[in-house]
Design an enzyme around this catalytic site. Sequence first.
Site, PDB file in Angstrom:
ATOM      1  N   GLY A   7       0.834  -1.205   0.000  1.00 61.34           N
ATOM      2  CA  GLY A   7       0.000   0.000   0.000  1.00 61.34           C
ATOM      3  C   GLY A   7       0.868   1.254   0.000  1.00 61.34           C
ATOM      4  N   GLY A  10      -0.469   4.704  -0.768  1.00 58.67           N
ATOM      5  CA  GLY A  10      -1.613   5.176   0.010  1.00 58.67           C
ATOM      6  C   GLY A  10      -1.245   6.277   0.985  1.00 58.67           C
ATOM      7  CB  ALA A 111      -2.625  -2.590  15.994  1.00 57.80           C
ATOM      8  CG  ASN A 113      -5.224   3.902  16.150  1.00 59.46           C
ATOM      9  OD1 ASN A 113      -4.069   4.287  16.284  1.00 59.46           O
ATOM     10  ND2 ASN A 113      -6.224   4.721  15.900  1.00 59.46           N
ATOM     11  CG  HIS A 145     -11.795   7.974  10.497  1.00 58.17           C
ATOM     12  ND1 HIS A 145     -12.538   7.468  11.535  1.00 58.17           N
ATOM     13  CD2 HIS A 145     -10.505   7.623  10.741  1.00 58.17           C
ATOM     14  CE1 HIS A 145     -11.730   6.814  12.370  1.00 58.17           C
ATOM     15  NE2 HIS A 145     -10.496   6.901  11.914  1.00 58.17           N
ATOM     16  CE  LYS A 149     -12.051   4.180   9.091  1.00 57.19           C
ATOM     17  NZ  LYS A 149     -10.959   3.300   8.628  1.00 57.19           N
TER      18      LYS A 149
HETATM   19  P1  NAD Z   1      -5.439   4.548   1.137  1.00 60.35           P
HETATM   20  O1  NAD Z   1      -6.635   4.249   0.300  1.00 60.35           O
HETATM   21  O2  NAD Z   1      -4.861   5.926   1.094  1.00 60.35           O
HETATM   22  O3  NAD Z   1      -4.247   3.527   0.779  1.00 60.35           O
HETATM   23  C1  NAD Z   1      -4.431   2.179   0.487  1.00 60.35           C
HETATM   24  C2  NAD Z   1      -3.418   1.773  -0.562  1.00 60.35           C
HETATM   25  O4  NAD Z   1      -3.587   0.370  -0.817  1.00 60.35           O
HETATM   26  C3  NAD Z   1      -3.618   2.509  -1.898  1.00 60.35           C
HETATM   27  O5  NAD Z   1      -2.380   2.973  -2.398  1.00 60.35           O
HETATM   28  C4  NAD Z   1      -4.219   1.446  -2.791  1.00 60.35           C
HETATM   29  O6  NAD Z   1      -3.882   1.602  -4.169  1.00 60.35           O
HETATM   30  C5  NAD Z   1      -3.584   0.183  -2.208  1.00 60.35           C
HETATM   31  N1  NAD Z   1      -4.322  -1.033  -2.572  1.00 60.35           N
HETATM   32  C6  NAD Z   1      -5.642  -1.138  -2.856  1.00 60.35           C
HETATM   33  N2  NAD Z   1      -5.932  -2.421  -3.170  1.00 60.35           N
HETATM   34  C7  NAD Z   1      -4.761  -3.122  -3.073  1.00 60.35           C
HETATM   35  C8  NAD Z   1      -4.426  -4.478  -3.295  1.00 60.35           C
HETATM   36  N3  NAD Z   1      -5.347  -5.379  -3.684  1.00 60.35           N
HETATM   37  N4  NAD Z   1      -3.148  -4.855  -3.106  1.00 60.35           N
HETATM   38  C9  NAD Z   1      -2.203  -3.948  -2.723  1.00 60.35           C
HETATM   39  N5  NAD Z   1      -2.478  -2.649  -2.532  1.00 60.35           N
HETATM   40  C10 NAD Z   1      -3.745  -2.234  -2.700  1.00 60.35           C
HETATM   41  O7  NAD Z   1      -5.833   4.150   2.641  1.00 60.35           O
HETATM   42  P2  NAD Z   1      -5.083   4.527   4.009  1.00 60.35           P
HETATM   43  O8  NAD Z   1      -5.757   5.701   4.613  1.00 60.35           O
HETATM   44  O9  NAD Z   1      -3.608   4.546   3.798  1.00 60.35           O
HETATM   45  O10 NAD Z   1      -5.502   3.264   4.888  1.00 60.35           O
HETATM   46  C11 NAD Z   1      -5.208   1.948   4.473  1.00 60.35           C
HETATM   47  C12 NAD Z   1      -5.817   0.949   5.456  1.00 60.35           C
HETATM   48  O11 NAD Z   1      -5.213   1.142   6.753  1.00 60.35           O
HETATM   49  C13 NAD Z   1      -7.323   1.135   5.691  1.00 60.35           C
HETATM   50  O12 NAD Z   1      -7.888  -0.130   5.937  1.00 60.35           O
HETATM   51  C14 NAD Z   1      -7.388   1.995   6.938  1.00 60.35           C
HETATM   52  O13 NAD Z   1      -8.597   1.855   7.647  1.00 60.35           O
HETATM   53  C15 NAD Z   1      -6.231   1.443   7.708  1.00 60.35           C
HETATM   54  N6  NAD Z   1      -5.622   2.334   8.697  1.00 60.35           N
HETATM   55  C16 NAD Z   1      -5.119   1.726   9.796  1.00 60.35           C
HETATM   56  C17 NAD Z   1      -4.461   2.473  10.737  1.00 60.35           C
HETATM   57  C18 NAD Z   1      -3.819   1.749  11.902  1.00 60.35           C
HETATM   58  O14 NAD Z   1      -3.143   2.396  12.719  1.00 60.35           O
HETATM   59  N7  NAD Z   1      -3.992   0.439  12.010  1.00 60.35           N
HETATM   60  C19 NAD Z   1      -4.326   3.859  10.581  1.00 60.35           C
HETATM   61  C20 NAD Z   1      -4.853   4.453   9.435  1.00 60.35           C
HETATM   62  C21 NAD Z   1      -5.486   3.668   8.488  1.00 60.35           C
END
Ligand code: NAD
Length: 257
Positions: A7, A10, A111, A113, A145, A149
């Site tokens: 990712g 992202g 996690a 978060n 958020h 999201k």
């Molecule tokens: P985002 O949409 O900005 O980024 C996701 C990335 O994954 C994108 O670049 C997308 O192209 C890529 N992607 C999509 N499908 C894919 C696939 N099949 N294989 C590989 N890559 C793929 O989202 P974000 O805000 O960066 O969040 C990503 C995830 O993390 C979400 O599920 C979000 O809820 C979660 N998140 C978790 C935390 C944490 O602390 N655990 C914090 C923020 C976000």
Amino acid sequence: MRIGVAGINGRVGSVLIEAIRQRGDQLTGGFDRPGAGRQAPAPDITLFHSLEELAAVSDVVVDFTVAAAVTAHSNAISRHRAAWVLGTTGLSEAAQLGVVQAARHVPVVQAANFSPGVTLVLDLAARLAAALPPEDYDAEIVDMHHRQKLDAPSGTALAIGNAVAAARGTTLAAVRDSGRDGVTSARATGAIGFASLRGGQVVGEHTVLFTASDEQIGLTHRAFDRRTFAAGAIRAAHWAHGRPPGLYSMRDVLGLR
Ligand code: NAD
């Protein structure tokens, strides 16, 4: 340590690049959504064609992608030795089972978060829930958020709900009350309610409220910057490297149990 990012294009992925380099780790490269038009975020970063290729050259894969990708990622991770730091939220039960399977082969830190502050909020919420009887104190959880999201309630909101439910000797599935709309019946005693707000570019805000007839206690966490998730994920990566296979949480990383 060699860290790969799934990712990488992202919102969190972009911040991870900087965090990995600042800490002096080696960024092995990234993987992102398969298909035409996906490019590496910078010329000096290798974009691999599959998660397997990335895992093969990394000590740890840090993964912030989409729930729909998690089952495939579990399978790919299981075939290599890299640890898996998984931040993706909104997983189905089947996808979560895949994570549990992967954790039989490699260390996995999962996690909802990765911010240290939220990990402490989960602890405090559990302590409040255990002390405040559900007959008197209604628990409600609000998350806000950014407008992009995909999942609601947020993974963190559900994690808080799980912590509250467990501290009250029940499960979230038994008492969850989300998506109220229209004419609803009166609030059930012991229910844990959820409300999700979406708008603008809010990084992540969570509040758990315990409301009685005569008082209210609230606990709020606000993430101002995704760097808090990235820093926590890198900390988890260092902690996981070299551990035996198993499913670990941020509580383990922070030494809270
Ligand atoms: P985002 O949409 O900005 O980024 C996701 C990335 O994954 C994108 O670049 C997308 O192209 C890529 N992607 C999509 N499908 C894919 C696939 N099949 N294989 C590989 N890559 C793929 O989202 P974000 O805000 O960066 O969040 C990503 C995830 O993390 C979400 O599920 C979000 O809820 C979660 N998140 C978790 C935390 C944490 O602390 N655990 C914090 C923020 C976000």
